[in-house]
Structure formats: structure tokens, C-alpha cells
Design a protein around this motif. Structure first.
Motif, PDB file in Angstrom:
ATOM      1  N   GLN A  42       1.146  -1.687  -0.420  1.00  0.00           N
ATOM      2  CA  GLN A  42      -0.374  -0.290   0.175  1.00  0.00           C
ATOM      3  C   GLN A  42       0.608   1.193  -0.231  1.00  0.00           C
ATOM      4  O   GLN A  42       1.858   1.467   0.885  1.00  0.00           O
ATOM      5  N   MET A  43       0.774   2.038  -0.961  1.00  0.00           N
ATOM      6  CA  MET A  43       1.251   2.994  -1.081  1.00  0.00           C
ATOM      7  C   MET A  43       0.740   4.480   0.372  1.00  0.00           C
ATOM      8  O   MET A  43      -0.640   4.707  -0.353  1.00  0.00           O
ATOM      9  N   ILE A  44       1.789   4.723   0.131  1.00  0.00           N
ATOM     10  CA  ILE A  44       1.082   5.841   1.248  1.00  0.00           C
ATOM     11  C   ILE A  44       0.988   6.533   1.457  1.00  0.00           C
ATOM     12  O   ILE A  44       1.840   7.981   2.463  1.00  0.00           O
ATOM     13  N   GLY A  45       2.285   7.839   0.157  1.00  0.00           N
ATOM     14  CA  GLY A  45       2.870   9.114   0.390  1.00  0.00           C
ATOM     15  C   GLY A  45       3.516   9.130  -0.358  1.00  0.00           C
ATOM     16  O   GLY A  45       4.063   7.632  -1.207  1.00  0.00           O
ATOM     17  N   THR A  46       4.160  10.037  -0.878  1.00  0.00           N
ATOM     18  CA  THR A  46       5.330  11.218  -2.090  1.00  0.00           C
ATOM     19  C   THR A  46       7.131  11.260  -0.740  1.00  0.00           C
ATOM     20  O   THR A  46       6.296  12.328  -0.177  1.00  0.00           O
ATOM     21  N   SER A  47       7.594  11.017  -1.685  1.00  0.00           N
ATOM     22  CA  SER A  47       8.695  11.778  -0.903  1.00  0.00           C
ATOM     23  C   SER A  47       9.185  12.586  -2.515  1.00  0.00           C
ATOM     24  O   SER A  47      10.017  11.163  -3.718  1.00  0.00           O
ATOM     25  N   GLN A  48       9.829  13.789  -2.627  1.00  0.00           N
ATOM     26  CA  GLN A  48      10.660  14.174  -3.350  1.00  0.00           C
ATOM     27  C   GLN A  48      11.652  14.850  -2.966  1.00  0.00           C
ATOM     28  O   GLN A  48      11.579  15.201  -1.882  1.00  0.00           O
ATOM     29  N   ALA A  49      12.282  15.184  -4.371  1.00  0.00           N
ATOM     30  CA  ALA A  49      13.995  16.214  -3.508  1.00  0.00           C
ATOM     31  C   ALA A  49      12.921  17.703  -3.270  1.00  0.00           C
ATOM     32  O   ALA A  49      11.752  18.303  -3.739  1.00  0.00           O
ATOM     33  N   GLY A  50      13.682  17.709  -1.897  1.00  0.00           N
ATOM     34  CA  GLY A  50      13.006  19.257  -1.796  1.00  0.00           C
ATOM     35  C   GLY A  50      12.191  18.570  -0.833  1.00  0.00           C
ATOM     36  O   GLY A  50      11.476  20.049   0.077  1.00  0.00           O
ATOM     37  N   ALA A  51      11.059  18.300  -0.651  1.00  0.00           N
ATOM     38  CA  ALA A  51       9.502  17.338   0.140  1.00  0.00           C
ATOM     39  C   ALA A  51       9.718  15.733   0.997  1.00  0.00           C
ATOM     40  O   ALA A  51       9.719  15.480  -0.040  1.00  0.00           O
TER      41      ALA A  51
END
Length: 396
Positions: A68-77
């Protein structure tokens, strides 16, 4: 006459580094680090993803597993949370890896149906993660004392958050050409005259290593005029003064006499080499004085072999290591003077990168220097060398 090696030893023994100054990092390009430059942070500063995909617990992933995908991680956030059993986080290259995750699976190895992510293969712990400090840690040396600040090293130092650094002070150089036959660039050239090209070539040669470089013009072959020009150049107290011409034994070769008259202590004169035999070296106060021959090739060769090592020693730089390349053609015997031949680098089908001697050896033949990549060091009393022999070369 003294040998090339003895001349170099005597020059370098007279030199002490000039000290350092602090400059902003953008201004340090081409300079020599005067002290170790150390990182002020870790790089990466945290565990980051090396690709676009999903941050997972490796133990949860196998062919057909759905998380289950629970969120997103991206550069700077970054993702503000942790990955638990049966969970994953959408992640992008350069983004922080969330706590709990120990691997990243590239998106091409998954199928997404909304927040349900199905995986097609196993994954090992640590895959596609760049760990904190993997590149360098806080306090690591990014540039050692004596290292040149190149563009790629400058980028590394910037990544370490170093905004200024200590670099070696560059030597000031004065250049004085001598000879009645010389005229400045762009001036009318009489029937018995030539353009004073040596000063321009030498200034360009030393520009990456020194500053400021002052051209003191042309002094004619008279004791009064030459003495006055030398006095002005010496009174400016450069770290190095270079004269060209008037260094031989003819009736109009007055440089050595007038240097002595102006207080220069001559250490040696004449080297067992060709081209460049009538080279002088001396000192007045802090100023190192080099009297180079007037022939254009001799001037450039002696500048490369003797003056450049002195400049590098003044800034505390490491001398270039000897290089050896195979000869692309036979080289005949040599007599008692070390011969610095012009050479071209070529790609040889049998030898790889090899050096081809330029057969034009006249010391006034500037076009042969312009077409050369290196100086071939043909040692004294050589009986001759065959094609394929590894010989020392000095890059211009």
C-alpha cells in the motif's frame, strides 16, 4: 657550463613559497590550495534515492507482492512518516528515503492500481540508495594543500559548503625584451627588424600561474638604455624578472654586465642543453632573475624547463610527475648537451599514443613549436634510441 639537473637544483634551492591569501570559492579556479580544504557537511546529507520508484522494506518485496502506497517523497519535500510492514512510499531521484525503508525499487519493475503497488521481483536491502556521507563526510579533505583548484574540484568544494579558502599567493612577473632588432606588435617592421613575440608568448605561458604580469617593453642594445630599463624593472620588485635576448657572448650581449651593475648576483650562466645554452639565473633581494635567450624557441623551452618549476615552487604546487611515451620513430645519437626536441603526439597502430619527433630543430622556427605538443627529453651522451623506446616528455 652546468647540467640541466644542477641548474634546476640551484634554482629551486633559492625559493621559498610566497605564503597564502583567502579568496572566495568562485575566485579560486586555477589557484593552488595553501591548506587542506575540508567539508563542512555530509554528502549526501541524508539517505537519498538513486532513482524514481518506490521506497520499501526489502523483506516485504517478492514477485506478486502488493504493498500500500502511503505517501510521496521528492527532492526538497520529504515524506513525513515511516514505512511499516506492507507499506511503500512513492519516491523520486534525490529524495530522502523515509525511515523504515531499506531499498528502492524502480518504477519499471512495478504495476500500480491506485495506491496498490504490485512488485515483479525480489529486491535486496540497500538497492538504489545513496547513504548519508557516502560521497564525503564532514571534515573530509576535499582538496589537499598543494592541489590545483580545477573546475571539477571547485564543484566538489562547493558541495562541501566551503565558501572561501586559502590559496597560494601568485608570483608577480616582469618581462623585459632586449635588442635593437625588435619592434612592438602592430608597429611597422623595418628591413632589419622583427616583431617582439617573446614577451607576448611568455606572458601567455605564465598567465595561468602568476599575476600580475608586467611587460616592461623593449630595451635597445646600449648600456645606458638597458641599464635604465633594468633599473625600472628591478625597482618594481617583482617576484620574478625575465629578460630575453642579450644573454650570449657577442659585443651587443650586454644583459649580464648590466644586471650585475644593477645589483643582481648571478648564480650561474650557460647550461649544457639545446636549445637554450646561454641561460642566466641570479637574484636581487626577493626578485629571482632569469636571463633567457632571445631566440624564440630557446626562450619558450627555457621558460618551460626552468622558470615554470620556479613559479610552481613559489606557490607550493607539486611539480608534474615525469611522463614517458613510446617513440614513434628512431632517434639518433646525442652529444654532451641535453636536447629538448619538439614532439607531436600521434595515435600509432602498434604503440598506441606515441610521440613523433619534429625534425625541425632550428631555435628560431616558431611554427614547429606551435605544432608541437611536448618536449622530448633526449639525455646527454645517448647512443640513439629505437622506435618504441619509452622516453621522457615534458608537456608545454
Amino acid at each position: 657550463m652546468i647540467s640541466v639537473d644542477e641548474a634546476l637544483e640551484r634554482i629551486l634551492s633559492a625559493i621559498r613559497p610566497l605564503g597564502s591569501e583567502t579568496v572566495a570559492l568562485p575566485d579560486s579556479l586555477g589557484r593552488i590550495a595553501a591548506a587542506d580544504v575540508r567539508a563542512r557537511l555530509f554528502n549526501p546529507a541524508f539517505d537519498v534515492s538513486a532513482m524514481d520508484g518506490y521506497a520499501v522494506r526489502a523483506a516485504d518485496v517478492h514477485p506478486g507482492a502488493t504493498l500500500q502506497m502511503i505517501g510521496t517523497s521528492q527532492a526538497g519535500a520529504r515524506f513525513d512518516g515511516a514505512v511499516g510492514p506492507g507499506q511503500c512510499v512513492r519516491i523520486f531521484t534525490g529524495a530522502p528515503v523515509p525511515p523504515g525503508a531499506d531499498a528502492v525499487v524502480m518504477q519499471e519493475e512495478t504495476r500500480a492500481e491506485g495506491a496498490a503497488i504490485t512488485f515483479e521481483a525480489d529486491v535486496l536491502s540497500g538497492r538504489s540508495i545513496r547513504y548519508r556521507g557516502e560521497d564525503f563526510a564532514e571534515g573530509d579533505v576535499l582538496a589537499a594543500a598543494g592541489a590545483a583548484i580545477t573546475p571539477n574540484r571547485l564543484a566538489l568544494i562547493a558541495a562541501g559548503n566551503v565558501s572561501e579558502l586559502a590559496v597560494a599567493r601568485r608570483p608577480s612577473i616582469g618581462i623585459l625584451a632586449t635588442g635593437d632588432e625588435l619592434v612592438p606588435l602592430g608597429h611597422p617592421v623595418g628591413p632589419d627588424q622583427i616583431v617582439a613575440s617573446n614577451s607576448l608568448g611568455l606572458a601567455a605561458f605564465f598567465a595561468p600561474h602568476a599575476g600580475p604580469i608586467t611587460d616592461h617593453g623593449i630595451a635597445p642594445d646600449s648600456r645606458e638604455a638597458l641599464g635604465a630599463a633594468l633599473a625600472r624593472a628591478l625597482d618594481a620588485e617583482p617576484d620574478i624578472l625575465i629578460t630575453t635576448g642579450g644573454a650570449s657572448v657577442g659585443e651587443h650581449d650586454l644583459v649580464q654586465e648590466m644586471l650585475k651593475a644593477k645589483g643582481v648576483a648571478i648564480d650561474f650562466w650557460r647550461i649544457a642543453m639545446r636549445p637554450g645554452k646561454p641561460l642566466m639565473f641570479g637574484r636581487r633581494g626577493k626578485t629571482l632573475v632569469f636571463g633567457l635567450p632571445g631566440n624564440p624557441v630557446s626562450s619558450l623551452v627555457t621558460a618551460r624547463i626552468f622558470v615554470l618549476p620556479a613559479v610552481l615552487a613559489l606557490v607550493g604546487a607539486r611539480p608534474p610527475a615525469p611522463q614517458y611515451l613510446p617513440l614513434a620513430a628512431d632517434l639518433g645519437p646525442n652529444a654532451a648537451r641535453r636536447h629538448f626536441l619538439r614532439g607531436r603526439l600521434i595515435s600509432d597502430p602498434d604503440l598506441g599514443t606515441a610521440v613523433e619527433p619534429v625534425r625541425q630543430i632550428d631555435s628560431g622556427h616558431l611554427s614547429s613549436v606551435a605544432g608541437a605538443d611536448v618536449l622530448i627529453v633526449h639525455k646527454e651522451h645517448s647512443s640513439g634510441l629505437k622506435r618504441g623506446h619509452n622516453i621522457e616528455v615534458q608537456r608545454f
